[in-house]
Design an enzyme around this catalytic site. Structure first.
Site, PDB file in Angstrom:
ATOM      1  N   GLY A  27       0.932  -1.084   0.025  1.00 43.32           N
ATOM      2  CA  GLY A  27       0.004  -0.044   0.172  1.00 43.32           C
ATOM      3  C   GLY A  27       1.040   1.286   0.107  1.00 43.32           C
ATOM      4  O   GLY A  27       1.822   1.358   0.710  1.00 43.32           O
ATOM      5  N   ARG A  88       1.012  -4.952  -5.835  1.00 41.07           N
ATOM      6  CA  ARG A  88       0.958  -6.150  -5.190  1.00 41.07           C
ATOM      7  C   ARG A  88       1.219  -7.046  -6.156  1.00 41.07           C
ATOM      8  O   ARG A  88       0.507  -7.299  -7.027  1.00 41.07           O
ATOM      9  CB  ARG A  88      -0.149  -6.311  -4.486  1.00 41.07           C
ATOM     10  CG  ARG A  88      -0.514  -5.025  -3.536  1.00 41.07           C
ATOM     11  CD  ARG A  88      -1.587  -5.348  -2.506  1.00 41.07           C
ATOM     12  NE  ARG A  88      -2.196  -4.150  -1.912  1.00 41.07           N
ATOM     13  CZ  ARG A  88      -1.704  -3.830  -0.675  1.00 41.07           C
ATOM     14  NH1 ARG A  88      -1.115  -4.564   0.092  1.00 41.07           N
ATOM     15  NH2 ARG A  88      -2.431  -2.686  -0.171  1.00 41.07           N
ATOM     16  N   ASP A 119       5.093  -5.254   6.023  1.00 40.98           N
ATOM     17  CA  ASP A 119       5.543  -6.417   6.466  1.00 40.98           C
ATOM     18  C   ASP A 119       5.500  -7.679   5.346  1.00 40.98           C
ATOM     19  O   ASP A 119       6.416  -8.287   5.020  1.00 40.98           O
ATOM     20  CB  ASP A 119       4.685  -7.063   7.512  1.00 40.98           C
ATOM     21  CG  ASP A 119       3.336  -7.210   7.291  1.00 40.98           C
ATOM     22  OD1 ASP A 119       2.724  -6.512   6.306  1.00 40.98           O
ATOM     23  OD2 ASP A 119       2.587  -7.556   8.272  1.00 40.98           O
ATOM     24  N   THR A 142       4.532   2.477   5.527  1.00 42.67           N
ATOM     25  CA  THR A 142       2.925   1.996   5.596  1.00 42.67           C
ATOM     26  C   THR A 142       2.323   2.837   6.553  1.00 42.67           C
ATOM     27  O   THR A 142       2.704   3.319   7.709  1.00 42.67           O
ATOM     28  CB  THR A 142       2.675   0.508   6.073  1.00 42.67           C
ATOM     29  OG1 THR A 142       1.538   0.131   6.497  1.00 42.67           O
ATOM     30  CG2 THR A 142       3.637   0.212   7.487  1.00 42.67           C
ATOM     31  N   ASP A 144      -0.081   2.110   8.324  1.00 41.01           N
ATOM     32  CA  ASP A 144      -0.671   1.408   9.457  1.00 41.01           C
ATOM     33  C   ASP A 144       0.134   1.180  10.856  1.00 41.01           C
ATOM     34  O   ASP A 144      -0.290   0.843  11.941  1.00 41.01           O
ATOM     35  CB  ASP A 144      -0.810  -0.264   8.898  1.00 41.01           C
ATOM     36  CG  ASP A 144      -1.538  -0.336   7.995  1.00 41.01           C
ATOM     37  OD1 ASP A 144      -2.637   0.671   7.822  1.00 41.01           O
ATOM     38  OD2 ASP A 144      -1.588  -1.347   7.382  1.00 41.01           O
ATOM     39  N   ASP A 146       2.466  -0.653  11.780  1.00 42.52           N
ATOM     40  CA  ASP A 146       2.193  -2.050  12.296  1.00 42.52           C
ATOM     41  C   ASP A 146       3.621  -2.671  12.495  1.00 42.52           C
ATOM     42  O   ASP A 146       3.605  -4.092  12.378  1.00 42.52           O
ATOM     43  CB  ASP A 146       0.976  -2.817  11.742  1.00 42.52           C
ATOM     44  CG  ASP A 146       1.327  -2.934  10.082  1.00 42.52           C
ATOM     45  OD1 ASP A 146       2.303  -2.451   9.644  1.00 42.52           O
ATOM     46  OD2 ASP A 146       0.750  -3.854   9.737  1.00 42.52           O
ATOM     47  N   ARG A 188      -6.386  -3.136   9.277  1.00 41.14           N
ATOM     48  CA  ARG A 188      -7.091  -4.609   9.229  1.00 41.14           C
ATOM     49  C   ARG A 188      -6.649  -5.317  10.221  1.00 41.14           C
ATOM     50  O   ARG A 188      -7.668  -6.268  10.908  1.00 41.14           O
ATOM     51  CB  ARG A 188      -6.467  -5.280   7.803  1.00 41.14           C
ATOM     52  CG  ARG A 188      -7.665  -4.901   6.790  1.00 41.14           C
ATOM     53  CD  ARG A 188      -7.257  -5.907   5.316  1.00 41.14           C
ATOM     54  NE  ARG A 188      -5.876  -5.675   5.411  1.00 41.14           N
ATOM     55  CZ  ARG A 188      -5.094  -5.284   4.210  1.00 41.14           C
ATOM     56  NH1 ARG A 188      -5.866  -4.618   3.414  1.00 41.14           N
ATOM     57  NH2 ARG A 188      -4.027  -5.154   4.153  1.00 41.14           N
TER      58      ARG A 188
HETATM   59  P1  ATP Z   1       0.615  -2.743   3.499  1.00 44.71           P
HETATM   60  O1  ATP Z   1       1.192  -2.836   4.930  1.00 44.71           O
HETATM   61  O2  ATP Z   1       0.641  -1.209   3.197  1.00 44.71           O
HETATM   62  O3  ATP Z   1      -0.336  -3.599   3.063  1.00 44.71           O
HETATM   63  P2  ATP Z   1       2.648  -4.613   2.503  1.00 44.71           P
HETATM   64  O4  ATP Z   1       4.178  -4.654   2.070  1.00 44.71           O
HETATM   65  O5  ATP Z   1       2.572  -5.525   3.618  1.00 44.71           O
HETATM   66  O6  ATP Z   1       1.997  -3.338   2.776  1.00 44.71           O
HETATM   67  P3  ATP Z   1       1.649  -6.679   0.846  1.00 44.71           P
HETATM   68  O7  ATP Z   1       0.501  -6.493  -0.215  1.00 44.71           O
HETATM   69  O8  ATP Z   1       1.202  -7.519   1.911  1.00 44.71           O
HETATM   70  O9  ATP Z   1       1.805  -4.964   1.431  1.00 44.71           O
HETATM   71  O10 ATP Z   1       2.937  -7.175   0.175  1.00 44.71           O
HETATM   72  C1  ATP Z   1       3.485  -6.547  -0.812  1.00 44.71           C
HETATM   73  C2  ATP Z   1       4.007  -7.503  -1.860  1.00 44.71           C
HETATM   74  O11 ATP Z   1       5.206  -7.962  -1.315  1.00 44.71           O
HETATM   75  C3  ATP Z   1       2.992  -8.452  -2.597  1.00 44.71           C
HETATM   76  O12 ATP Z   1       2.397  -8.053  -3.541  1.00 44.71           O
HETATM   77  C4  ATP Z   1       4.153  -9.580  -3.226  1.00 44.71           C
HETATM   78  O13 ATP Z   1       4.570  -9.231  -3.997  1.00 44.71           O
HETATM   79  C5  ATP Z   1       5.412  -9.418  -1.742  1.00 44.71           C
HETATM   80  N1  ATP Z   1       5.085 -10.454  -0.834  1.00 44.71           N
HETATM   81  C6  ATP Z   1       4.149 -10.392   0.190  1.00 44.71           C
HETATM   82  N2  ATP Z   1       4.114 -11.699   0.925  1.00 44.71           N
HETATM   83  C7  ATP Z   1       5.049 -12.470   0.222  1.00 44.71           C
HETATM   84  C8  ATP Z   1       5.666 -13.663   0.523  1.00 44.71           C
HETATM   85  N3  ATP Z   1       5.114 -14.626   1.403  1.00 44.71           N
HETATM   86  N4  ATP Z   1       6.477 -14.410  -0.428  1.00 44.71           N
HETATM   87  C9  ATP Z   1       7.084 -13.383  -1.431  1.00 44.71           C
HETATM   88  N5  ATP Z   1       6.545 -12.174  -1.764  1.00 44.71           N
HETATM   89  C10 ATP Z   1       5.642 -11.516  -1.005  1.00 44.71           C
END
Ligand code: ATP
Length: 339
Positions: A27, A88, A119, A142, A144, A146, A188
């Site tokens: 995000g 994503r 994360d 982020t 959040d 978190d 969330r």
């Molecule tokens: P936010 O907290 O704003 O949602 P985020 O980094 O947690 O940010 P995610 O959509 O969970 O957002 O992850 C971003 C991208 O990281 C995913 O689209 C994917 O490409 C990669 N990613 C997430 N989890 C995994 C995983 N278990 N293995 C490999 N790549 C991952």
């Protein structure tokens, strides 16, 4: 002046890094541009080449990678969102996707990756680091808040300022019509945004994912407010709360208190947008700077963070898996002050 404090001491890697790629993933959050600018200009200052991958891991896989210059990042400090775009990527979750991404880095002799995200993004970063021997460092971006290993994540301050600006306006109409407003904010899995903005706007109740709130608690708060003849009320609801959808909550309250004029507002994606606050610009600048400095000093598989005004490096594995508990006292204070 920020002091460097290592949460964990790592064996430093000896090889020098030369070419760095930076990306924003997950995000979007206000301040991501400031972090890209800091990474780019710090790398250039130290004579490194720096590249930007568009749309997070998608750009790495599709070879949508460009070299960045000092001019590439001019005039972006005040801009919300991320000029590198975010995405994503499902393909990056697969070993094949990560192998494609790694090959695109290797052909440019890119040996280090700075990931600005949350994360999920750090989970992906750890995997490519382990599978393809790429030095990675995370910058917490982020709204959040978190992530373990930093007091605040980049974007959180701006997002909470956006929320209170909107809720102050909602309060004006709530007071004029003696209304009860349920306001849904992002979160969330964690309720940092709801908890801090709930206190900052004098919300009667704050409903969070971390706490198993009950309707009895909520009804009791409303009865107290009625007894004190409060004419307007705000209930702050984090999207991942245990009571359910904000409309269901509003309906249940309407059923119990038919005389109350109940309204619902979901602040949605407004929380992600806007020019970053001073705090977010400063945090992004410092953490971006220390991401590159850390890489040059041999840090890897860590996240830069700021705890008690000190820059810290926390292993990505901990930043992802550990949590910082919500401050219970803050919730108690908010509850006492609201009625
Ligand atoms: P936010 O907290 O704003 O949602 P985020 O980094 O947690 O940010 P995610 O959509 O969970 O957002 O992850 C971003 C991208 O990281 C995913 O689209 C994917 O490409 C990669 N990613 C997430 N989890 C995994 C995983 N278990 N293995 C490999 N790549 C991952």
């Amino acid at each position: 002046m920020y002091y460097l404090h290592l949460v964990t001491i790592f064996a430093t890697m000896s090889e020098e890094i030369n070419n760095i790629v930076v990306l924003t993933s997950g995000g979007d959050a206000p301040g991501m541009n400031a972090a890209i600018r800091a990474v780019t200009r710090t790398a250039l200052y130290h004579g490194k080449k720096v590249f930007g991958a568009y749309r997070g891991y998608e750009g790495m896989i599709e070879d949508d990678i460009v070299e960045l210059t000092t001019d590439s990042v001019k005039h972006i400090l005040a801009l919300g969102g991320t000029f590198l775009k975010s995405a994503r990527s499902q393909e990056f979750r697969t070993p094949e996707g990560r192998a494609k991404a790694a090959a695109n880095l290797k052909k440019r002799n890119i040996d280090a990756l700075v990931v600005i995200g949350g994360d999920g993004s750090f989970t992906g970063a750890l995997k490519i680091a382990e599978e393809h021997n790429i030095r990675v460092i995370g910058v917490p971006g982020t709204i959040d808040n978190d992530l373990y290993g930093t007091d605040f994540t980049i974007g959180y301050d701006t997002a909470t300022n956006t929320v209170i600006e909107s809720v102050d306006k909602i309060r004006d109409t709530a007071s004029s019509h003696n209304r009860l407003f349920f306001v849904e904010v992002m979160g969330r899995d964690t309720g940092y945004i709801a908890a801090s903005t709930g206190m900052a706007t004098g919300a009667l109740s704050i409903i969070l994912p971390e706490k198993k709130s009950t309707y009895d608690d909520l009804f009791e708060d409303l009865r107290k407010a009625q007894a004190k003849r409060k004419t307007s009320n705000i209930v702050m609801v984090a999207e991942g709360n245990h009571l359910g959808d904000i409309f269901e909550i509003a309906q249940a309250v309407k059923k119990e208190f038919p005389s109350i004029d109940v309204k619902v507002t979901n602040l949605g994606h407004t929380q992600r947008g806007g020019s970053p606050s001073t705090n977010d610009r400063v945090l992004a600048s410092v953490l971006g700077f220390y991401a590159v400095k850390g890489l040059m000093e041999g840090q890897a598989k860590v996240m830069t963070g700021m705890i008690n005004q000190k820059v810290v490096y926390t292993p990505l594995s901990e930043a992802i898996s550990k949590t910082t508990d919500l401050d219970e006292e803050m919730l108690t204070i908010a509850r006492i002050l609201a009625t």
